[in-house]
Design a protein around this motif. Structure first.
Motif, mmCIF file in Angstrom:
data_model
loop_
_atom_site.group_PDB
_atom_site.id
_atom_site.type_symbol
_atom_site.label_atom_id
_atom_site.label_comp_id
_atom_site.label_asym_id
_atom_site.label_seq_id
_atom_site.Cartn_x
_atom_site.Cartn_y
_atom_site.Cartn_z
ATOM 1 N N ILE A 34 -7.810 5.470 -1.909
ATOM 2 C CA ILE A 34 -7.671 4.212 -2.655
ATOM 3 C C ILE A 34 -8.671 4.192 -3.798
ATOM 4 N N GLN B 126 2.638 6.765 -7.228
ATOM 5 C CA GLN B 126 1.723 7.572 -8.029
ATOM 6 C C GLN B 126 2.419 8.855 -8.463
ATOM 7 N N ALA C 7 -4.064 -3.232 -7.232
ATOM 8 C CA ALA C 7 -2.656 -3.548 -6.993
ATOM 9 C C ALA C 7 -2.477 -4.235 -5.648
ATOM 10 N N ILE C 8 -3.085 -3.688 -4.600
ATOM 11 C CA ILE C 8 -2.955 -4.308 -3.273
ATOM 12 C C ILE C 8 -3.584 -5.695 -3.258
ATOM 13 N N ASP D 208 -3.016 1.168 -14.662
ATOM 14 C CA ASP D 208 -2.363 2.483 -14.610
ATOM 15 C C ASP D 208 -1.959 2.884 -16.024
ATOM 16 N N GLU E 160 2.631 1.705 -3.384
ATOM 17 C CA GLU E 160 1.746 2.107 -4.474
ATOM 18 C C GLU E 160 1.358 3.576 -4.371
ATOM 19 N N ILE E 161 1.142 4.066 -3.163
ATOM 20 C CA ILE E 161 0.817 5.480 -2.997
ATOM 21 C C ILE E 161 2.025 6.341 -3.366
ATOM 22 N N ARG F 87 -1.566 12.782 -0.992
ATOM 23 C CA ARG F 87 -1.406 11.322 -0.970
ATOM 24 C C ARG F 87 -1.127 10.816 0.443
ATOM 25 N N TYR G 169 -7.194 1.583 -9.278
ATOM 26 C CA TYR G 169 -5.871 1.008 -9.530
ATOM 27 C C TYR G 169 -5.219 0.527 -8.239
ATOM 28 N N THR G 170 -5.175 1.385 -7.224
ATOM 29 C CA THR G 170 -4.506 1.028 -5.976
ATOM 30 C C THR G 170 -5.185 -0.172 -5.322
ATOM 31 N N TRP H 143 0.830 -1.202 0.000
ATOM 32 C CA TRP H 143 0.000 0.000 0.000
ATOM 33 C C TRP H 143 0.866 1.254 0.000
ATOM 34 N N ALA I 143 -5.646 -3.972 -12.213
ATOM 35 C CA ALA I 143 -4.907 -2.824 -11.672
ATOM 36 C C ALA I 143 -4.398 -2.036 -12.877
#
Length: 368
Positions: free
Chosen positions: A127, A51, A134-135, A148, A47-48, A95, A130-131, A44, A146
Motif C-alpha cells: 500500500i 494498477q 483511494a481506500i 495516479d 485498486e490493487i 501485487r 495512492y492506494t 482495496w 489519491a
C-alpha cells in the motif's frame, strides 16, 4: 519555478471546480462493480488490480476474485497456489503476494478491520500513497489525496504544472495540489472524478476539451497548451530476450512443468522448461534438448521444428519464445527440485504466466 502552481491555484474558483467535477462524475460515471460497494476490502482489491491494468481487463478478475474470496478471512486462509491461480493472467504477481500478506496482517492484528488512517494503512505491504488515499477517500470518505497517472495528467493541465511527471519527486507537488483542491464534503467523488476525467476526457494525446466539465477552470486550455502537458520524459528502451521452450509428455500423457524461483520476475509461477538462447533458429532444438538433459536430468526426444512462437511484452522486457514438442521417459527415482510431472487435468490447476498459458492452448489445439 516548481512552486508556480501555488500561484496558479489562486486563479481557480475551488468551490465551483469541486461542484462541476463532482456533479459530472456522479452523473456520468461508468457502472463498475467496485463502485457498487463501500467495503474497504472490495475497494482495496480493485485498486490493487487496477494498477497497470486496464479497467475492462480487471472486471472479470475482480468478480471471480470476490466470488472465491468474499471476505478477508477467506482470502487470508488461502494457500499460495490458490492465490496465484486466481490472479493468473493479470501479471505483476507481486501485487497479489503483497495483498495476501497485508490481508493476513489485517485479519490477525487489526481484527479484520482495514485501518482508516494514512499512518496505519501505509504500514501494510503493497500500500503506497495512492492506494492508501483511494481506500481512505472511497471507503471511508476521508479527504485524502489519491494521485495516479490520470490525476497528474488532469491537474498538470488544470493548474498548468510544468514539472516532469516521470520524476518521483514531482508526485509530491500533485499530492499537495489535491490536498488544496479536494472537496471535504465529498472526497470520494472528487478523487474518483479526477481519475474518471483522466480516463475518459482528459486523455494523454487528444484531450476532449469541448466535452470537459471543468474546461473553464483549466489554465492550460485557456493558454492553448493543453496538448503540451503533462511533461514526461521517455522511458528507457526495453530489453529483448530470445527463449526456447519445450512441452514434454510421457507415453501416458503426463507433462513436465517446473516452478520459477521464489524471487524475481514471475516468481513462484509454473512454466514449461525453457532457456535463453543466443544461437540461430537451427540451434534451438539442440539448445533445449541439452538444457533438459543437463539441468533437469531427463532424456527427451524433441521434434525437429517449433510448433509455435510466442511473443510477450513486459513493461521493461520482451520475450520471443520458440516452442518445441517432445516426449520423455520419467526415471523411477526422479526427484528434481521445483519440477513436477502432472496430468493434463492437474496441470490446469497450476498458475502459469500468460506466455505459457498461450503455449499450452496452442499445444492442445495441435496435439490433443
Amino acid at each position: 519555478m516548481n512552486d508556480k502552481w501555488k500561484e496558479n491555484i489562486k486563479q481557480i474558483d475551488k468551490r465551483r471546480l469541486q461542484s462541476d467535477l463532482v456533479s459530472w462524475f456522479e452523473r456520468e460515471k461508468r457502472d463498475l462493480p467496485w463502485r457498487r460497494s463501500k467495503d474497504p476490502y472490495n475497494i482495496w482489491v480493485s485498486e490493487i488490480m487496477l494498477q497497470q491494468t486496464k479497467v475492462d481487463t480487471v472486471i472479470p478478475y475482480y468478480e471471480r476474485f470476490l466470488e472465491k474470496f468474499p471476505t478477508m478471512e477467506s482470502f487470508a486462509s488461502a494457500d499460495d497456489e490458490s492465490v496465484l491461480k486466481i490472479w493468473e493472467g493479470l501479471g505483476y504477481y507481486s501485487r497479489v503476494r503483497n495483498l495476501h500478506s497485508a490481508i493476513k496482517e489485517v485479519v490477525k492484528n487489526y481484527n479484520s478491520q482495514v485501518p482508516d488512517t494514512r499512518e496505519e494503512i501505509s504500514k501494510l505491504r503493497g500500500i503506497g500513497p495512492y492506494t492508501a488515499g483511494a481506500i481512505l477517500s472511497i471507503a471511508y470518505g476521508k479527504p485524502e489525496h489519491a494521485v495516479d497517472g490520470n490525476v497528474m495528467r488532469v491537474l498538470s493541465r488544470i493548474l498548468r504544472i510544468e514539472q516532469d511527471i516521470a520524476k518521483p519527486a514531482t508526485r509530491k507537488t500533485f499530492e499537495q495540489a489535491v490536498s488544496e483542491l479536494i472537496d471535504h464534503d465529498n472526497p470520494s467523488s472528487f478523487n474518483q472524478g479526477l481519475m474518471e476525467l483522466g480516463a475518459l476526457v482528459c486523455t494523454p494525446t487528444s484531450p476532449s476539451c469541448l466535452l470537459c466539465p471543468v474546461r473553464e477552470h483549466c489554465l492550460a486550455f485557456e493558454a492553448g497548451v493543453e496538448k503540451e502537458l503533462p511533461i514526461k520524459t521517455r522511458k528507457k528502451s526495453t530489453k529483448h530476450v530470445d527463449l526456447v521452450a519445450a512441452v514434454l509428455k510421457t507415453e501416458d500423457e503426463k507433462f513436465l512443468i517446473r516452478k520459477r524461483p521464489s524471487k524475481g520476475l514471475l516468481a513462484d509461477l509454473w512454466e514449461f522448461p525453457n532457456v535463453e538462447t543466443l544461437g540461430s533458429f537451427g540451434q534451438m532444438r539442440t539448445t533445449i534438448k541439452e538444457y533438459i538433459q543437463d539441468e533437469l536430468q531427463i532424456s527427451a526426444e524433441i521434434e525437429t521444428g517449433a510448433f509455435t512462437k510466442v511473443d510477450h511484452v513486459f513493461s521493461h522486457l520482451t520475450w520471443s519464445i520458440n516452442v518445441f514438442a517432445g516426449e520423455f521417459q520419467l526415471p523411477n527415482d526422479y526427484n528434481k527440485e521445483n519440477c513436477r510431472v502432472v496430468t493434463r487435468e492437474e496441470l490446469e490447476q497450476y498458475a502459469f504466466p500468460v506466455s505459457h498459458q498461450t503455449i499450452w492452448r496452442t499445444y492442445l489445439e495441435k496435439y490433443l
